[in-house]
Design an enzyme around this catalytic site. Structure first.
Site, mmCIF file in Angstrom:
data_model
loop_
_atom_site.group_PDB
_atom_site.id
_atom_site.type_symbol
_atom_site.label_atom_id
_atom_site.label_comp_id
_atom_site.label_asym_id
_atom_site.label_seq_id
_atom_site.Cartn_x
_atom_site.Cartn_y
_atom_site.Cartn_z
ATOM 1 N N GLY A 189 -19.140 18.224 9.076
ATOM 2 C CA GLY A 189 -18.704 17.945 10.440
ATOM 3 C C GLY A 189 -18.671 16.453 10.677
ATOM 4 O O GLY A 189 -19.359 15.680 10.001
ATOM 5 N N GLN A 213 -18.591 8.775 15.482
ATOM 6 C CA GLN A 213 -19.064 8.381 14.154
ATOM 7 C C GLN A 213 -18.058 7.488 13.429
ATOM 8 O O GLN A 213 -18.411 6.833 12.454
ATOM 9 C CB GLN A 213 -19.376 9.609 13.302
ATOM 10 C CG GLN A 213 -20.606 10.363 13.783
ATOM 11 C CD GLN A 213 -20.878 11.540 12.906
ATOM 12 O OE1 GLN A 213 -20.322 12.618 13.113
ATOM 13 N NE2 GLN A 213 -21.731 11.336 11.908
ATOM 14 N N CYS A 261 -27.067 13.916 8.361
ATOM 15 C CA CYS A 261 -25.967 13.374 9.148
ATOM 16 C C CYS A 261 -25.322 12.244 8.365
ATOM 17 O O CYS A 261 -26.021 11.427 7.750
ATOM 18 C CB CYS A 261 -26.499 12.859 10.486
ATOM 19 S SG CYS A 261 -25.241 12.174 11.577
ATOM 20 N N LEU A 262 -24.003 12.184 8.411
ATOM 21 C CA LEU A 262 -23.290 11.117 7.713
ATOM 22 C C LEU A 262 -23.633 9.741 8.287
ATOM 23 O O LEU A 262 -23.469 8.738 7.612
ATOM 24 C CB LEU A 262 -21.783 11.364 7.763
ATOM 25 C CG LEU A 262 -21.311 12.643 7.067
ATOM 26 C CD1 LEU A 262 -19.818 12.853 7.273
ATOM 27 C CD2 LEU A 262 -21.667 12.625 5.596
ATOM 28 N N HIS A 267 -24.843 20.204 16.442
ATOM 29 C CA HIS A 267 -25.054 18.848 15.918
ATOM 30 C C HIS A 267 -23.899 17.927 16.328
ATOM 31 O O HIS A 267 -24.116 16.825 16.831
ATOM 32 C CB HIS A 267 -25.174 18.924 14.394
ATOM 33 C CG HIS A 267 -25.349 17.604 13.719
ATOM 34 N ND1 HIS A 267 -26.528 17.230 13.131
ATOM 35 C CD2 HIS A 267 -24.484 16.567 13.519
ATOM 36 C CE1 HIS A 267 -26.382 16.013 12.604
ATOM 37 N NE2 HIS A 267 -25.151 15.605 12.832
ATOM 38 N N GLU A 268 -22.671 18.383 16.114
ATOM 39 C CA GLU A 268 -21.508 17.541 16.410
ATOM 40 C C GLU A 268 -21.329 17.333 17.911
ATOM 41 O O GLU A 268 -20.983 16.234 18.345
ATOM 42 C CB GLU A 268 -20.233 18.108 15.778
ATOM 43 C CG GLU A 268 -20.268 18.207 14.268
ATOM 44 C CD GLU A 268 -20.667 16.912 13.552
ATOM 45 O OE1 GLU A 268 -20.393 15.807 14.066
ATOM 46 O OE2 GLU A 268 -21.273 17.015 12.478
ATOM 47 N N HIS A 320 -23.432 14.564 19.239
ATOM 48 C CA HIS A 320 -22.869 13.226 19.015
ATOM 49 C C HIS A 320 -22.011 12.775 20.199
ATOM 50 O O HIS A 320 -21.971 11.581 20.518
ATOM 51 C CB HIS A 320 -21.999 13.199 17.751
ATOM 52 C CG HIS A 320 -22.748 12.961 16.485
ATOM 53 N ND1 HIS A 320 -23.443 11.799 16.236
ATOM 54 C CD2 HIS A 320 -22.888 13.729 15.384
ATOM 55 C CE1 HIS A 320 -23.983 11.858 15.034
ATOM 56 N NE2 HIS A 320 -23.667 13.031 14.493
#
Length: 158
Positions: A46, A51, A89-90, A131-132, A135
């Site tokens: 995701g 991000q 997480c990225l 999670h997304e 953000h």
């Protein structure tokens, strides 16, 4: 399509609340394509627009089952159950933390054609949606981690 730079923890853009999308533009369509390319290049499941430095309410998700998802202006309208598991997480490379999330969610959003959709997710998909969407409101999973974060050792390819 292009690979964009993923913003990492400490970048103030990750802590801002994103603005809703009111209409699809060529620029936003390109952003969505770039987000998928960037997510796949980084081996993620995701990615949210902040991000990659864009403060719009857009996320892309692909857990490897079913069609990849584009969620514009997403809202969780129902959730139930609980799962506790490791999240990464990225934007926080090399780290994980245990996070409690709903086991099941129902999310309403717009797709890339700006048509209303409803997505129902369980297990990993429910976790990824939560999670997304966090953000988009400037929340990182580390804020929710039960016992803080821990380093993840890279997996050897031998």
């Amino acid at each position: 399509m292009a690979i964009r730079n993923i913003r990492e923890d400490g970048d103030e853009v990750l802590r801002k609340v994103c603005k809703p999308v009111t209409q699809m533009t060529d620029r936003l369509a390109t952003l969505i394509d770039d987000m998928f390319d960037t997510m796949y290049e980084a081996n993620g499941v995701g990615l949210a627009a902040p991000q990659v430095g864009v403060l719009r309410r857009i996320v892309v998700i692909d857990i490897g089952e079913g069609e990849p998802l584009v969620l514009i202006n997403p809202v969780i309208v129902e959730s139930d159950g609980e799962q506790v598991g490791a999240e990464g997480c990225l934007s926080l490379p090399g780290l994980q933390g245990e996070v409690a999330r709903p086991q099941h969610v129902i999310c309403k959003a717009l797709d890339r054609d700006m048509k209303e959709i409803t997505v129902e997710g369980e297990d990993l998909l429910a976790r990824a949606i939560c999670h997304e969407l966090d953000h988009l409101d400037g929340i990182l999973y580390k804020d929710l981690a039960i016992d803080g974060l821990y380093k993840v050792e890279p997996v050897s390819e031998d």
